[in-house]
Design a protein around this motif. Sequence first.
Motif, PDB file in Angstrom:
ATOM      1  N   UNK A  99      65.517  14.179 -24.388  1.00 17.72           N
ATOM      2  CA  UNK A  99      65.832  13.369 -25.720  1.00 17.72           C
ATOM      3  C   UNK A  99      65.781  14.027 -27.066  1.00 17.72           C
ATOM      4  N   UNK A 100      65.483  14.713 -27.415  1.00 19.30           N
ATOM      5  CA  UNK A 100      65.442  16.043 -28.406  1.00 19.30           C
ATOM      6  C   UNK A 100      63.705  15.829 -29.497  1.00 19.30           C
ATOM      7  N   UNK A 101      63.043  14.669 -28.294  1.00 17.84           N
ATOM      8  CA  UNK A 101      62.174  14.974 -29.066  1.00 17.84           C
ATOM      9  C   UNK A 101      61.646  16.023 -28.813  1.00 17.84           C
ATOM     10  N   UNK A 102      60.871  16.184 -30.964  1.00 18.49           N
ATOM     11  CA  UNK A 102      59.983  17.471 -31.352  1.00 18.49           C
ATOM     12  C   UNK A 102      58.721  17.731 -30.641  1.00 18.49           C
ATOM     13  N   UNK A 103      58.762  19.044 -30.188  1.00 17.19           N
ATOM     14  CA  UNK A 103      57.580  19.848 -29.797  1.00 17.19           C
ATOM     15  C   UNK A 103      57.155  21.143 -30.258  1.00 17.19           C
ATOM     16  N   UNK A 104      56.592  20.767 -31.651  1.00 19.15           N
ATOM     17  CA  UNK A 104      56.064  22.171 -32.385  1.00 19.15           C
ATOM     18  C   UNK A 104      54.969  22.509 -31.382  1.00 19.15           C
ATOM     19  N   UNK A 105      54.914  24.119 -31.558  1.00 19.71           N
ATOM     20  CA  UNK A 105      54.327  24.965 -31.410  1.00 19.71           C
ATOM     21  C   UNK A 105      52.703  24.793 -30.445  1.00 19.71           C
ATOM     22  N   UNK A 106      52.131  23.543 -31.434  1.00 18.81           N
ATOM     23  CA  UNK A 106      50.773  22.814 -30.830  1.00 18.81           C
ATOM     24  C   UNK A 106      50.875  22.355 -29.994  1.00 18.81           C
ATOM     25  N   UNK A 107      52.002  21.497 -29.635  1.00 20.63           N
ATOM     26  CA  UNK A 107      52.146  20.292 -28.720  1.00 20.63           C
ATOM     27  C   UNK A 107      51.489  20.374 -27.479  1.00 20.63           C
ATOM     28  N   UNK A 108      51.146  18.919 -27.011  1.00 19.79           N
ATOM     29  CA  UNK A 108      50.649  19.002 -25.414  1.00 19.79           C
ATOM     30  C   UNK A 108      50.756  18.653 -24.852  1.00 19.79           C
ATOM     31  N   UNK A 109      52.518  18.079 -25.655  1.00 19.99           N
ATOM     32  CA  UNK A 109      53.297  17.189 -24.712  1.00 19.99           C
ATOM     33  C   UNK A 109      54.506  18.448 -24.135  1.00 19.99           C
ATOM     34  N   UNK A 151      57.487  30.557 -33.988  1.00 18.34           N
ATOM     35  CA  UNK A 151      57.957  29.438 -32.422  1.00 18.34           C
ATOM     36  C   UNK A 151      59.786  29.530 -32.600  1.00 18.34           C
ATOM     37  N   UNK A 152      60.587  29.437 -31.829  1.00 17.39           N
ATOM     38  CA  UNK A 152      62.068  29.856 -31.544  1.00 17.39           C
ATOM     39  C   UNK A 152      62.149  28.270 -32.761  1.00 17.39           C
ATOM     40  N   UNK A 153      63.581  28.317 -33.371  1.00 13.01           N
ATOM     41  CA  UNK A 153      63.653  27.126 -34.180  1.00 13.01           C
ATOM     42  C   UNK A 153      65.225  26.670 -33.818  1.00 13.01           C
ATOM     43  N   UNK A 154      65.915  27.403 -32.397  1.00  9.69           N
ATOM     44  CA  UNK A 154      67.135  27.026 -31.583  1.00  9.69           C
ATOM     45  C   UNK A 154      66.744  25.823 -31.002  1.00  9.69           C
ATOM     46  N   UNK A 155      67.705  25.181 -31.519  1.00 10.45           N
ATOM     47  CA  UNK A 155      67.055  23.355 -30.222  1.00 10.45           C
ATOM     48  C   UNK A 155      68.273  23.743 -29.451  1.00 10.45           C
ATOM     49  N   UNK A 156      67.628  23.245 -28.203  1.00 13.16           N
ATOM     50  CA  UNK A 156      68.929  23.293 -26.990  1.00 13.16           C
ATOM     51  C   UNK A 156      69.194  21.659 -26.892  1.00 13.16           C
ATOM     52  N   UNK A 157      69.701  20.851 -26.548  1.00  9.24           N
ATOM     53  CA  UNK A 157      70.024  19.693 -25.994  1.00  9.24           C
ATOM     54  C   UNK A 157      71.079  19.318 -24.815  1.00  9.24           C
ATOM     55  N   UNK A 158      70.571  19.193 -23.906  1.00  5.00           N
ATOM     56  CA  UNK A 158      71.717  18.750 -23.006  1.00  5.00           C
ATOM     57  C   UNK A 158      71.395  17.714 -22.386  1.00  5.00           C
ATOM     58  N   UNK A 159      71.516  16.302 -22.674  1.00  5.63           N
ATOM     59  CA  UNK A 159      71.706  14.909 -22.116  1.00  5.63           C
ATOM     60  C   UNK A 159      72.125  14.766 -21.063  1.00  5.63           C
ATOM     61  N   UNK A 160      72.881  14.914 -21.465  1.00  3.82           N
ATOM     62  CA  UNK A 160      73.948  15.076 -19.472  1.00  3.82           C
ATOM     63  C   UNK A 160      73.275  15.827 -18.311  1.00  3.82           C
ATOM     64  N   UNK A 161      72.750  16.501 -18.897  1.00  3.50           N
ATOM     65  CA  UNK A 161      72.178  17.849 -17.363  1.00  3.50           C
ATOM     66  C   UNK A 161      70.673  17.001 -17.154  1.00  3.50           C
ATOM     67  N   UNK A 162      70.397  15.973 -17.716  1.00  2.26           N
ATOM     68  CA  UNK A 162      69.153  15.493 -17.770  1.00  2.26           C
ATOM     69  C   UNK A 162      68.646  14.273 -16.738  1.00  2.26           C
ATOM     70  N   UNK A 163      69.659  13.961 -15.726  1.00  4.26           N
ATOM     71  CA  UNK A 163      69.542  12.903 -15.364  1.00  4.26           C
ATOM     72  C   UNK A 163      68.718  12.608 -14.192  1.00  4.26           C
ATOM     73  N   UNK A 164      68.628  11.353 -13.870  1.00  2.31           N
ATOM     74  CA  UNK A 164      67.610  11.493 -12.679  1.00  2.31           C
ATOM     75  C   UNK A 164      67.268  12.216 -11.468  1.00  2.31           C
ATOM     76  N   UNK A 165      66.225  13.013 -10.950  1.00  2.92           N
ATOM     77  CA  UNK A 165      66.960  13.867  -9.504  1.00  2.92           C
ATOM     78  C   UNK A 165      66.746  12.770  -8.417  1.00  2.92           C
ATOM     79  N   UNK A 166      67.581  13.127  -7.489  1.00  6.07           N
ATOM     80  CA  UNK A 166      67.743  12.157  -6.035  1.00  6.07           C
ATOM     81  C   UNK A 166      65.911  12.442  -5.021  1.00  6.07           C
TER      82      UNK A 166
END
Length: 82
Positions: A11-21, A67-82
């Motif tokens: 979903x491209x949500x920001x997850x900074x280094x201190x994130x617990x999510x 922390x890395x600044x390279x964003x990886x965003x692949x929404x097509x690869x995140x479909x619901x698993x069977x």
Amino acid sequence: MLQLRPNCECCDKNLPPESTEALICSFECTFCTACATSILEGTCPNCGGELLARPRRPLAKLANNPASTQRIYKPAGCEKTA
């Protein structure tokens, strides 16, 4: 050393280094808690590995080991698993 990627690959949500999510697999693919649980059901869509809480780097260590600044965003690869 962990890259601490800055966002959720689904979903491209920001997850900074201190994130617990942030959850990662053994290859450091990174996802937010919401996507990891509701869409991916705890399994990395890239490698099939288990998604676990990403460790947080102490703030004092981030200055010399940022922390890395390279964003990886692949929404097509995140479909619901069977």
